[in-house]
Design a protein around this motif. Structure first.
Motif, PDB file in Angstrom:
ATOM      1  N   ILE A 131      59.788  74.967  -6.857  1.00  0.00           N
ATOM      2  CA  ILE A 131      61.134  74.809  -7.408  1.00  0.00           C
ATOM      3  C   ILE A 131      60.980  74.355  -8.853  1.00  0.00           C
ATOM      4  CG2 ILE A 131      63.355  73.635  -7.217  1.00  0.00           C
ATOM      5  CD1 ILE A 131      62.673  73.121  -4.258  1.00  0.00           C
ATOM      6  N   SER A 132      61.465  75.153  -9.772  1.00  0.00           N
ATOM      7  CA  SER A 132      61.300  74.847 -11.190  1.00  0.00           C
ATOM      8  C   SER A 132      62.654  74.617 -11.854  1.00  0.00           C
ATOM      9  CB  SER A 132      60.572  75.996 -11.896  1.00  0.00           C
ATOM     10  OG  SER A 132      60.562  75.783 -13.294  1.00  0.00           O
ATOM     11  N   PRO A 133      62.903  73.389 -12.349  1.00  0.00           N
ATOM     12  CA  PRO A 133      64.176  73.114 -13.028  1.00  0.00           C
ATOM     13  C   PRO A 133      64.351  73.928 -14.306  1.00  0.00           C
ATOM     14  CG  PRO A 133      63.073  71.079 -12.371  1.00  0.00           C
ATOM     15  CD  PRO A 133      62.083  72.178 -12.186  1.00  0.00           C
ATOM     16  N   SER A 134      63.245  74.236 -14.993  1.00  0.00           N
ATOM     17  CA  SER A 134      63.323  74.914 -16.285  1.00  0.00           C
ATOM     18  C   SER A 134      63.093  76.418 -16.191  1.00  0.00           C
ATOM     19  CB  SER A 134      62.278  74.324 -17.234  1.00  0.00           C
ATOM     20  OG  SER A 134      60.967  74.606 -16.766  1.00  0.00           O
ATOM     21  N   GLY A 135      62.624  76.886 -15.025  1.00  0.00           N
ATOM     22  CA  GLY A 135      62.248  78.288 -14.908  1.00  0.00           C
ATOM     23  C   GLY A 135      60.798  78.529 -15.251  1.00  0.00           C
ATOM     24  N   ASN A 136      60.101  77.463 -15.707  1.00  0.00           N
ATOM     25  CA  ASN A 136      58.675  77.527 -16.012  1.00  0.00           C
ATOM     26  C   ASN A 136      57.898  77.030 -14.800  1.00  0.00           C
ATOM     27  OD1 ASN A 136      56.054  77.204 -16.912  1.00  0.00           O
ATOM     28  ND2 ASN A 136      56.652  76.397 -18.913  1.00  0.00           N
ATOM     29  N   ILE A 137      57.017  77.862 -14.255  1.00  0.00           N
ATOM     30  CA  ILE A 137      56.271  77.519 -13.054  1.00  0.00           C
ATOM     31  C   ILE A 137      55.475  76.232 -13.226  1.00  0.00           C
ATOM     32  CG2 ILE A 137      54.425  78.280 -11.503  1.00  0.00           C
ATOM     33  CD1 ILE A 137      57.041  79.711 -11.123  1.00  0.00           C
ATOM     34  N   GLN A 138      54.995  75.977 -14.429  1.00  0.00           N
ATOM     35  CA  GLN A 138      54.172  74.792 -14.670  1.00  0.00           C
ATOM     36  C   GLN A 138      54.936  73.492 -14.441  1.00  0.00           C
ATOM     37  OE1 GLN A 138      50.974  75.289 -15.131  1.00  0.00           O
ATOM     38  NE2 GLN A 138      51.383  77.496 -15.112  1.00  0.00           N
ATOM     39  N   ASP A 139      56.265  73.564 -14.436  1.00  0.00           N
ATOM     40  CA  ASP A 139      57.085  72.365 -14.232  1.00  0.00           C
ATOM     41  C   ASP A 139      57.271  72.034 -12.750  1.00  0.00           C
ATOM     42  OD1 ASP A 139      57.399  72.168 -16.933  1.00  0.00           O
ATOM     43  OD2 ASP A 139      59.322  73.241 -16.973  1.00  0.00           O
ATOM     44  N   GLY A 140      56.844  72.937 -11.870  1.00  0.00           N
ATOM     45  CA  GLY A 140      57.058  72.729 -10.444  1.00  0.00           C
ATOM     46  C   GLY A 140      55.790  72.330  -9.715  1.00  0.00           C
ATOM     47  N   ARG A 141      55.942  71.903  -8.470  1.00  0.00           N
ATOM     48  CA  ARG A 141      54.813  71.536  -7.613  1.00  0.00           C
ATOM     49  C   ARG A 141      54.771  72.496  -6.432  1.00  0.00           C
ATOM     50  NH1 ARG A 141      57.333  66.598  -8.545  1.00  0.00           N
ATOM     51  NH2 ARG A 141      58.224  66.617  -6.444  1.00  0.00           N
ATOM     52  N   PRO A 142      53.740  73.363  -6.353  1.00  0.00           N
ATOM     53  CA  PRO A 142      53.665  74.326  -5.243  1.00  0.00           C
ATOM     54  C   PRO A 142      53.627  73.632  -3.889  1.00  0.00           C
ATOM     55  CG  PRO A 142      52.121  74.905  -6.986  1.00  0.00           C
ATOM     56  CD  PRO A 142      52.636  73.531  -7.312  1.00  0.00           C
ATOM     57  N   PHE A 143      54.301  74.219  -2.912  1.00  0.00           N
ATOM     58  CA  PHE A 143      54.316  73.656  -1.562  1.00  0.00           C
ATOM     59  C   PHE A 143      54.178  74.793  -0.550  1.00  0.00           C
ATOM     60  CE2 PHE A 143      58.672  74.410  -2.915  1.00  0.00           C
ATOM     61  CZ  PHE A 143      59.242  75.089  -1.845  1.00  0.00           C
ATOM     62  N   ARG A 144      53.644  74.448   0.627  1.00  0.00           N
ATOM     63  CA  ARG A 144      53.424  75.441   1.667  1.00  0.00           C
ATOM     64  C   ARG A 144      54.719  75.743   2.403  1.00  0.00           C
ATOM     65  NH1 ARG A 144      52.767  75.771   7.071  1.00  0.00           N
ATOM     66  NH2 ARG A 144      51.323  77.361   7.878  1.00  0.00           N
ATOM     67  N   ILE A 145      54.921  77.019   2.714  1.00  0.00           N
ATOM     68  CA  ILE A 145      56.059  77.449   3.531  1.00  0.00           C
ATOM     69  C   ILE A 145      55.563  78.036   4.842  1.00  0.00           C
ATOM     70  CG2 ILE A 145      58.036  79.006   3.692  1.00  0.00           C
ATOM     71  CD1 ILE A 145      58.246  78.821   0.625  1.00  0.00           C
ATOM     72  N   GLY A 146      54.617  78.964   4.783  1.00  0.00           N
ATOM     73  CA  GLY A 146      54.143  79.615   5.997  1.00  0.00           C
ATOM     74  C   GLY A 146      55.263  80.445   6.618  1.00  0.00           C
TER      75      GLY A 146
END
Length: 225
Positions: free
Chosen positions: A172-187
């Motif tokens: 989930i990226s507030p700015s639209g930049n992937i670097q601002d988000g924290r990847p999480f598992r969905i499966g």
């Protein structure tokens, strides 16, 4: 034509699941009465057992009262507190899912390709809102390697070592930049409360996805911006 038919079948499958969850909401004949609920396994110590039983019963009543009054945020909190004490309480799990579904005002079905990197779903999540994600389909993880095996570059290693190569992940990226988000598992599925607002991106977890094949269909239910 085959792709259109497949997509229609997936939509029908997801729609049926949604209909079932709505059919179990409060006020319907299928709802379980409090007296019929069976308590999960309790501690052996008599005094501790009494404390657990008292908390579980009171938490159930409070959660169901909130749910009856359609105070779904309060009901969610009560069910989550109950499940921290009694994680095997199956009816509480079902009730929590029912409450999460009740709060989800919007839904969208998106296609995620195995051969692409982060893909913008066009979905903007709201901080504090419950999110339900369900994925269906298959894809193929392809890598050519030698006897040394596969080495994941440091920049692609995730902090959560439970995330496997080939699994569906999101950010989930507030700015639209992937670097601002924290990847999480969905499966195959994930239920959570958004800890931030922003655009939802999805992908297969792989550092070189271009040779992968296949797609999965992902249903996202929440309240969108």
């Amino acid at each position: 034509m085959d792709r259109v038919l497949t997509f229609a079948l997936v939509v029908l499958l997801f729609g049926c699941g949604t209909a079932v969850s709505h059919a179990q909401r409060p006020g319907n004949r299928g709802q379980t009465k409090p007296a019929e609920m069976q308590l999960p396994k309790l501690p052996d110590d008599p005094k501790l057992k009494d404390l657990h039983r008292e908390f579980i019963v009171k938490a159930e009543r409070l959660a169901m009262e909130y749910e009856r009054r359609q105070e779904f945020t309060a009901a969610q909190s009560a069910y989550e507190s109950l499940l921290r004490i009694a994680p095997d309480h199956s009816l509480a799990k079902q009730a929590l899912q029912r409450v999460l579904d009740a709060q989800a005002q919007d839904k969208r079905l998106v296609r995620v390709s195995a051969s692409e990197e982060w893909q913008d779903t066009g979905i903007k999540l709201i901080k504090g809102m419950p999110v339900h994600i369900l994925a269906k389909g298959t894809w193929t993880l392809s890598h050519e390697m030698g006897p040394e095996g596969l080495v994941i570059p440091d920049e692609y290693k995730l902090k959560d070592n439970r995330i496997k190569l080939g699994s569906l992940i999101g950010v989930i990226s507030p700015s639209g930049n992937i670097q601002d988000g924290r990847p999480f598992r969905i499966g195959e599925s994930k239920d959570f409360t958004a800890d931030r607002g922003g655009t939802l991106f999805l992908r297969m977890y792989d550092f070189a996805p271009s040779d992968n094949e296949g797609t999965v269909m992902v249903l996202v239910r929440s309240t969108f911006e």
